[in-house]
Design a protein around this motif. Structure first.
Motif, short mmCIF file in Angstrom:
data_model
loop_
_atom_site.label_atom_id
_atom_site.label_comp_id
_atom_site.label_asym_id
_atom_site.label_seq_id
_atom_site.Cartn_x
_atom_site.Cartn_y
_atom_site.Cartn_z
N GLY A 1 -5.24 -14.00 2.22
CA GLY A 1 -6.12 -13.05 2.87
C GLY A 1 -5.68 -11.62 2.64
O GLY A 1 -6.50 -10.73 2.36
N ASN A 2 -4.38 -11.36 2.78
CA ASN A 2 -3.86 -10.02 2.53
C ASN A 2 -4.16 -9.58 1.10
O ASN A 2 -4.58 -8.45 0.84
CB ASN A 2 -2.35 -9.98 2.77
N PHE A 32 7.54 -5.78 10.23
CA PHE A 32 6.41 -5.01 9.69
C PHE A 32 5.93 -3.90 10.61
O PHE A 32 5.56 -2.81 10.13
CB PHE A 32 5.25 -5.94 9.33
N PRO A 33 5.88 -4.07 11.96
CA PRO A 33 5.44 -2.94 12.80
C PRO A 33 6.28 -1.69 12.58
O PRO A 33 5.74 -0.57 12.54
CB PRO A 33 5.60 -3.49 14.22
N GLY A 58 1.46 -2.74 2.26
CA GLY A 58 1.30 -3.89 3.14
C GLY A 58 2.08 -5.10 2.67
O GLY A 58 2.79 -5.06 1.66
N LEU A 59 1.93 -6.19 3.40
CA LEU A 59 2.56 -7.46 3.02
C LEU A 59 1.67 -8.12 1.97
O LEU A 59 0.99 -9.12 2.23
CB LEU A 59 2.74 -8.35 4.25
N LEU A 93 3.46 -0.27 -2.41
CA LEU A 93 4.71 -0.54 -1.70
C LEU A 93 4.42 -1.80 -0.89
O LEU A 93 3.62 -1.76 0.05
CB LEU A 93 5.09 0.63 -0.79
N CYS A 94 5.04 -2.91 -1.26
CA CYS A 94 4.54 -4.19 -0.75
C CYS A 94 5.62 -5.26 -0.67
O CYS A 94 6.75 -5.06 -1.13
CB CYS A 94 3.40 -4.68 -1.66
N GLY A 95 5.26 -6.40 -0.10
CA GLY A 95 6.21 -7.48 0.10
C GLY A 95 6.57 -8.24 -1.16
O GLY A 95 7.69 -8.70 -1.31
#
Length: 412
Positions: free
Chosen positions: A23-24, A124-125, A15-16, A47-49
């Protein structure tokens, strides 16, 4: 948990994360807490931002989500456009290779199935679609855990979100509206469950922390420009939100009330600066929160909270502080209703400082009753999230679940 062959299960989180959104990161922290308690032998990476932040803060290896580092910057030159296009192709192979290394992949919370903020389909989608498609192709279950969803107007974004959800092996939602929205977009949600937001599983600050000045009001702010469907009116929406919020803060200061400004993302800093400049009073200060724990400590020290960001609201409600929501999406309305404060909402797109002040006075008048309600609703949320994590173990870690069932039961 260790599979029958003795090899620790490999869990990926996606995710981000580590990108500046508290919040994420709070959702990630909740899932890591679950894994460390229920599956302490699991080997976890991301695997992330923001891989550097995730590794430094949570102690797990992390890989950058996108090959092209300028993915979320607007590309105007031919070279940048070409690099973005190449990045889409490279990311398809990078994502599949990462998924292949895992037994399970978890997407922890976040509004990954919505477009309540401006969003491009090929950002992101598209990344989420690559993840879920890779999981289905490589037979690695992908779990969307406690996620948010909303009906999406953009056809390309809606298609990517719909197929991502269909390809996931497990789905649960943070509110019933999210499940209903996904059903409306053509996904069979008959077997999907609804639980409170994952952030409610985080530890609550112990009572007795630093007290704020008498009458302190925390005001959570946001770089709010409307939803993905509001791009044509984004500047007008932002101006109206900022003007109304500034007027509200100025009125509190004129009444002698100290105000603490809260954020939830790095992009909110200009809003804080604009309010500080416009009000120009020592009674207005800005918090520097680096986590949801920091935000909970800030809101616990306040008499009342007025906030717009979803996880600012969660932090205030979780510590039992009477809260008024500047609501910009159905998720905020659902959260306030779940916690028994559904009457205390104000539209973020049409902030009326006089009406907001009137609602704020009503909130303060009923503060004692609202605190009692929040104690009860928080206990219920904790019990429900225990069921969420038990369901996740059953769905994703059947070997551990079966071993637990075979283990001798302790005498009562």
């Amino acid at each position: 948990m260790t599979p029958p062959d003795g090899t620790p299960v490999r869990v990926g989180v996606f995710g981000l994360l580590g990108s500046g959104n508290l919040g994420n990161d709070g959702s990630l922290e909740a899932v890591l807490g679950y894994l460390r308690t229920a599956h302490p032998d699991a080997v976890v990476d991301a695997l992330c931002g923001g891989p550097e932040v995730v590794t430094a803060r949570y102690g797990i290896p992390a890989t950058r989500l996108h090959w092209y580092r300028g993915e979320y910057r607007t590309a105007s030159r031919a070279g940048a456009i070409a690099a973005k296009g190449l990045g889409k192709l490279v990311d398809a192979f990078r994502t599949a290779a990462w998924v292949r290394r895992h037994d399970v992949v978890i997407v922890p919370g976040m509004g990954v199935l919505e477009a309540t903020l401006p969003l491009r389909p090929w950002g992101f989608p598209y990344a989420l679609f690559l993840l879920c498609a890779s999981g289905r192709l490589l037979r690695t279950p992908v779990a969307l855990v406690g996620v948010g969803a909303a009906t999406i107007g953009s056809r390309p974004t809606r298609a990517l979100v719909r197929w991502s959800a269909r390809l996931a092996a497990y789905r649960s939602y943070r509110d019933a509206q999210s499940r209903d929205a996904l059903r409306a977009m053509g996904v069979d949600t008959a077997d999907d469950a609804v639980f409170p937001d994952l952030a409610f599983a985080l530890p609550t600050p112990r009572p007795g922390g630093p007290a704020g000045p008498p009458g302190l009001v925390c005001v959570g702010v946001m770089a709010f420009h409307g939803s993905d469907d509001d791009r044509a009116r984004a500047a007008e929406i932002h101006r109206r939100y900022l003007d109304g919020t500034t007027r509200f803060v100025r009125t509190l200061v004129e009444d002698g009330r100290p105000v603490r400004l809260l954020t939830g993302d790095a992009c909110d800093a200009p809003v804080v600066a604009a309010i500080l400049d416009a009000v120009d009073s020592p009674l207005v200060t800005a918090a520097e929160a680096a986590s949801l724990a920091d935000l909970m400590a800030e809101t616990a020290a306040a008499d009342t909270v007025v906030a717009i960001r979803y996880h600012n609201l969660i932090c205030a409600l979780k510590v039992g502080t009477p809260t008024l929501a500047l609501s910009y999406a159905a998720k905020s309305d659902a959260l306030m209703a779940r916690m028994g404060l559904g009457a205390y909402r104000h539209p973020a797109r049409e902030v009326d400082a006089d009406r907001l002040l009137e609602q704020f006075r009503a909130l303060e008048k009923h503060a004692a009753q609202l605190r009692r309600i929040l104690v009860e609703r928080n206990l219920a949320a904790t019990r429900q999230l225990d069921r969420q994590f038990a369901a996740l173990t059953t769905a994703l870690f059947p070997a551990a679940d079966q071993a637990r069932a075979r283990a001798p039961q302790e005498a009562p």
